[in-house]
Scaffold this active site. Structure first.
Site, PDB file in Angstrom:
ATOM      1  N   LYS A  45      -1.332 -30.683   3.063  1.00 14.50           N
ATOM      2  CA  LYS A  45      -2.725 -30.480   3.459  1.00 14.50           C
ATOM      3  C   LYS A  45      -3.091 -31.251   4.722  1.00 14.50           C
ATOM      4  O   LYS A  45      -4.253 -31.489   4.997  1.00 14.50           O
ATOM      5  CB  LYS A  45      -3.645 -30.853   2.294  1.00 14.50           C
TER       6      LYS A  45
ATOM      7  N   CYS B  50      -6.445 -21.945   4.065  1.00 14.97           N
ATOM      8  CA  CYS B  50      -6.987 -22.192   2.721  1.00 14.97           C
ATOM      9  C   CYS B  50      -7.140 -20.902   1.933  1.00 14.97           C
ATOM     10  O   CYS B  50      -7.352 -20.936   0.713  1.00 14.97           O
ATOM     11  CB  CYS B  50      -8.335 -22.897   2.827  1.00 14.97           C
TER      12      CYS B  50
ATOM     13  N   ARG C   5      -6.203 -14.725  10.904  1.00 15.74           N
ATOM     14  CA  ARG C   5      -7.123 -15.720  10.353  1.00 15.74           C
ATOM     15  C   ARG C   5      -7.493 -16.770  11.395  1.00 15.74           C
ATOM     16  O   ARG C   5      -8.597 -17.320  11.361  1.00 15.74           O
ATOM     17  CB  ARG C   5      -6.496 -16.376   9.120  1.00 15.74           C
TER      18      ARG C   5
ATOM     19  N   TYR D  32       0.832  -1.192   0.000  1.00 12.76           N
ATOM     20  CA  TYR D  32       0.000   0.000   0.000  1.00 12.76           C
ATOM     21  C   TYR D  32       0.879   1.259   0.000  1.00 12.76           C
ATOM     22  O   TYR D  32       2.101   1.172  -0.080  1.00 12.76           O
ATOM     23  CB  TYR D  32      -0.966  -0.036   1.179  1.00 12.76           C
TER      24      TYR D  32
END
Length: 637
Positions: free
Chosen positions: A425, A342, A316, A170
């Site tokens: 995973k 994810c 998250r 930014y």
């Protein structure tokens, strides 16, 4: 966890523990950037379970600096009233209330701001690629004023800390980095010139609000691009900004060209930025916060124990489970609904304009999806122990229903078991662990190793039948498909096979790509055959970028616009752009999708029960959709 739940002092702020909710976009503001009931409840949930500080997501200091019409704003006094409510909600729940002030610079779209983006230099954003207007010195001075105006509004609104967003590509980051700043005046050139804008922003804010009020600065310590910031250069920048008046440094990484370092996918290791924070902490005198795929309180405590940081940003992770601090403190680690990296939260923002979460369907819907006791207790029979079935089972049980869950396999998880089989995973297993913990907690009776028949349904005689019977792999009707060389994707991942020297994977969707990487890293030469023009369609964009890079690094061959025609004992015939080609292989993996398993539904649909279908047995879909459907049904029965 010896350090994570110890207090910490920074300036006049007393942190009750070391967990911080960093500024993380929800975009639950309204179209004008005003505070809504949804965003108040979003932050209330994150503040109420023991996190020490919540930093409200980036609020724009100027109209041309927004990235979305749903971004928060702080460039006018009319926003102060709503932001005051937000600060009050956070503090009422016992957390320190911070707010991040921000300008997008070139990293926004003319469609959003109705003009060309502004930036230090005439270099377009690498992802948006729209024309930008270089800032004049007069415009720079005006933006410095706007940052300070925003800081004053933040103080009036009742926030305890202001964070200046100097990271992630930014505007301030654009000035700091040679990757985005090619100015030849006093705001470019050497490190002092490139840091001047940030320094003057800090100095003007200090002039306006005094030296007692805490200021944090978020920096991308590394950008991972040519001429981008490095840890060494970032340390020099931080020292300049400390002299200007910052109190805390918040270490992140990445820029507009490397979003995978801003929101790290599961293919990147946990705490992948913490070592950068550690190098910074060795050399600076102010407290250090760090972020970067820290979803596990044990990992967070380890970072603190190593002395790499003073505070841990769990962004998250707190979207996935806002109760994480409380559960961790009480030792209920298995009950944490852990983030699996994810990146669906970021993808939903880009595609839907608001945050959503694969593992937590309540995110952003806190006022909409509410647990209420069942008005009438019912006997519910859930058939299928995949994500949809597990979710509906425990949610219905939590509301008071009597739930029995039937699964034909000896374990729960459904497609999640297959999805968690590859090394990158493994964390998908956390979804299964969480739902199993909830199933135990709320008394769902599980009957495993049982394939449900109409006779079993009649014997159970439930009030409600929920069919979550999933799907089964599509096997093409082609010559040679029954040969021993052919292995369904489910078997190659869940059973022991010798690693073939050469493998052909038919289907370049998410599962096909994951299997290809799994085998390639084990030493097989892999070719992916895909009928579409691109590989990995359906994957979230950041995850796709990293996965395709890893496939390339492992020399996986892509054959797009190609169709399997025939399977031989030692390979396959493929029609690729009108030409036939034989590809030698010891193994052929079929991964071209699934079909819904509706067999039981067809057998019982006329029985006198309330019957629902959810998940893949309606239509193969994502785990996110399956979990959401299970939640909605579990709350409504």
């Amino acid at each position: 966890m010896e350090v994570l739940f110890t207090p910490f002092q920074a300036k006049n702020l007393r942190f009750k523990n070391r967990i911080v909710m960093p500024a993380l976009a929800s975009f639950l503001f309204d179209d004008e950037g005003m505070v809504t009931d949804a965003i108040l409840e979003h932050y209330r949930r994150r503040a109420q379970s023991g996190v020490s500080m919540v930093i409200v997501e980036a609020c724009a200091v100027s109209p041309e600096g927004i990235v979305s019409k749903h971004q928060g704003r702080i460039y006018d006094d009319r926003f102060v009233e709503g932001l005051s409510k937000l600060a009050k909600v956070i503090k009422e729940e016992g957390a320190i209330a911070g707010i991040q002030i921000h300008h997008a610079g070139r990293q926004t779209s003319p469609k959003v701001i109705k003009q060309n983006p502004v930036a230090p230099s005439p270099l377009p954003c690498p992802t948006i690629k729209s024309k930008v207007d270089p800032l004049t010195k007069e415009q720079i001075r005006e933006l410095i004023k706007k940052f300070a105006d925003a800081a004053e509004r933040a103080v009036r609104a009742g926030f305890d800390l202001i964070e200046i967003h100097g990271a992630h590509g930014y505007l301030i980051n654009q000035f700091l980095s040679k990757f985005s700043n090619i100015r030849e005046d006093e705001y470019g050139g050497d490190i002092n010139g490139r840091t001047r804008f940030a320094r003057e922003v800090v100095e003007e804010i200090r002039r306006r609000i005094g030296w007692d009020f805490p200021i944090s600065f978020r920096i991308s310590a590394q950008e991972f691009v040519p001429n981008g910031l490095t840890v060494e250069e970032s340390i020099e920048i931080i020292k300049i900004l400390i002299d200007a008046g910052i109190d805390i440094i918040n270490v992140s990484a990445g820029c507009d060209a490397t979003p995978e370092w801003i929101s790290q996918p599961m293919y990147m290791k946990k705490a992948c930025i913490a070592d950068s924070a550690g190098k910074i902490k060795e050399t600076v005198s102010i407290p250090v916060m760090t972020a970067g795929r820290i979803n596990d309180p044990i990992v967070a405590d380890d970072i603190l124990s190593k002395g790499w940081a003073d505070l841990i940003c769990m962004g998250r992770a707190l979207l996935a489970d806002p109760e994480l601090p409380e559960k961790a403190k009480e030792g209920r680690i298995n009950e944490i609904n852990m983030c699996i990296a994810c990146c669906n939260c970021m993808e939903s923002i880009f595609k839907k304009g608001r945050v959503e979460c694969l593992v937590n369907p309540f995110l952003g819907r806190e006022k909409e999806l509410i647990f209420r006791p069942a008005e009438k207790i019912k006997r519910i029979m859930v058939v299928g122990g995949g994500p949809a079935g597990m979710n509906v089972a425990w949610i219905a049980a939590k509301r008071g229903h009597k739930v029995r869950l039937f699964e034909k396999k000896p374990f729960l998880g459904g497609q999640l078991v297959l999805g968690s089989a590859t090394i990158y995973k493994k964390e998908i297993r956390n979804i299964i662990n969480y739902h199993e913990s909830q199933i135990r907690k709320y008394g769902v009776e599980c009957i495993l190793n049982t394939e449900v028949t109409p006779e079993i349904v009649k014997r159970e005689d439930p009030d409600v039948v929920v069919l979550a019977t999933g799907s089964y792999p599509i096997i093409p009707d082609l010559p040679g498909v029954d040969k021993d060389i052919v292995i369904p994707v489910s078997e190659i991942l869940t059973q022991e096979f010798p690693i073939p020297k050469e493998t052909v994977v038919i289907g370049g969707g998410p599962t096909g790509c994951e299997v290809a990487l799994h085998l390639a890293e084990a030493g097989s030469r892999v070719t992916i055959v895909e009928m579409l023009s691109k590989i990995g369609i359906g994957l979230e964009s950041i995850t796709r970028k990293v996965l395709l890079r890893k496939l390339s690094e492992n020399n996986v061959k892509f054959m797009t616009e190609s169709v399997l025609e025939k399977i031989e004992e030692n390979g396959v015939w493929v029609k690729s752009r009108g030409e036939y080609e034989f590809i030698p292989a010891e193994r052929v993996i079929i991964s071209i999708g699934n079909r819904p398993d509706t067999r039981l539904y067809e057998q019982i649909k006329n029985m006198p029960y309330e019957i629902h279908q959810i998940g893949d047995c309606l239509e193969p879909r994502s785990a996110k959709t399956a979990i959401y459907e299970g939640t909605v049904l579990g709350l409504s029965i």
